[in-house]
Design an enzyme around this catalytic site. Sequence first.
Site, short mmCIF file in Angstrom:
data_model
loop_
_atom_site.label_atom_id
_atom_site.label_comp_id
_atom_site.label_asym_id
_atom_site.label_seq_id
_atom_site.Cartn_x
_atom_site.Cartn_y
_atom_site.Cartn_z
N HIS A 16 -11.16 3.22 14.97
CA HIS A 16 -10.37 3.39 16.18
C HIS A 16 -9.24 2.30 16.27
O HIS A 16 -8.13 2.82 16.79
CB HIS A 16 -11.52 2.78 17.20
N HIS A 105 2.89 0.56 -10.72
CA HIS A 105 1.79 -0.06 -11.71
C HIS A 105 0.33 0.10 -11.54
O HIS A 105 -0.29 0.10 -12.56
CB HIS A 105 2.09 -1.69 -11.46
N ARG A 139 2.34 0.62 -20.52
CA ARG A 139 1.31 -0.45 -20.25
C ARG A 139 0.56 -0.45 -19.22
O ARG A 139 -0.74 -0.79 -19.22
CB ARG A 139 1.92 -1.62 -20.49
C1 RB5 Z 1 -12.34 -3.25 13.96
O1 RB5 Z 1 -12.18 -4.17 15.00
C2 RB5 Z 1 -11.83 -4.03 12.87
O2 RB5 Z 1 -12.85 -5.03 12.23
C3 RB5 Z 1 -11.42 -3.06 11.90
O3 RB5 Z 1 -10.37 -2.02 12.16
C4 RB5 Z 1 -10.99 -3.67 10.30
O4 RB5 Z 1 -10.05 -4.34 10.64
C5 RB5 Z 1 -11.94 -4.07 9.36
O5 RB5 Z 1 -11.75 -4.55 8.42
#
Ligand code: RB5
Length: 151
Positions: A16, A105, A139
């Site tokens: 989200h 890299h 490398r």
């Molecule tokens: C959501 O609130 C948040 O925890 C998520 O988008 C993310 O940052 C998690 O690593």
Amino acid sequence: MTIISNDKTVAICSDHAGYELKNAIIEHLANKGIKCKDFGTHSSDSCDYPDYAHPCARAVESGECYPGIAICGTGNGIGMTLNKHQGIRAALCWDVELAKLAREHNDANVLVLPARFITVDKALEVVDAFFATPFEGGRHARRVAKIRIEE
Ligand code: RB5
């Protein structure tokens, strides 16, 4: 130069927190004639990033899509999930130089963006840099080959 080939579709996913940035990137790429397969999420309703990261990772691992883009609030949760997949090299990038180096890299095959710590304009610059930068090989190829865990 571009790492995109005509027959490939970009895999993209977010939770989200990354939903709006994901839409902006899909539109940005569509304007350049680059297609995305959108693995969700499909609204700003709260959700769990692994539910979208795993299918996105599988699409890149299998070769169905290349490369991937993944977005959550910090980039950390979704990046950690992606990197559980053996064939994924997901790189968290918040500026152009990091994106170039992740390609040159590390041959990163998924770009991870931190939606809450980057502007839309900067994120689009980072996407363009990632897509424009080839792997250097040499490398770095030896090192990248050692990332995979032996099974
Ligand atoms: C959501 O609130 C948040 O925890 C998520 O988008 C993310 O940052 C998690 O690593």
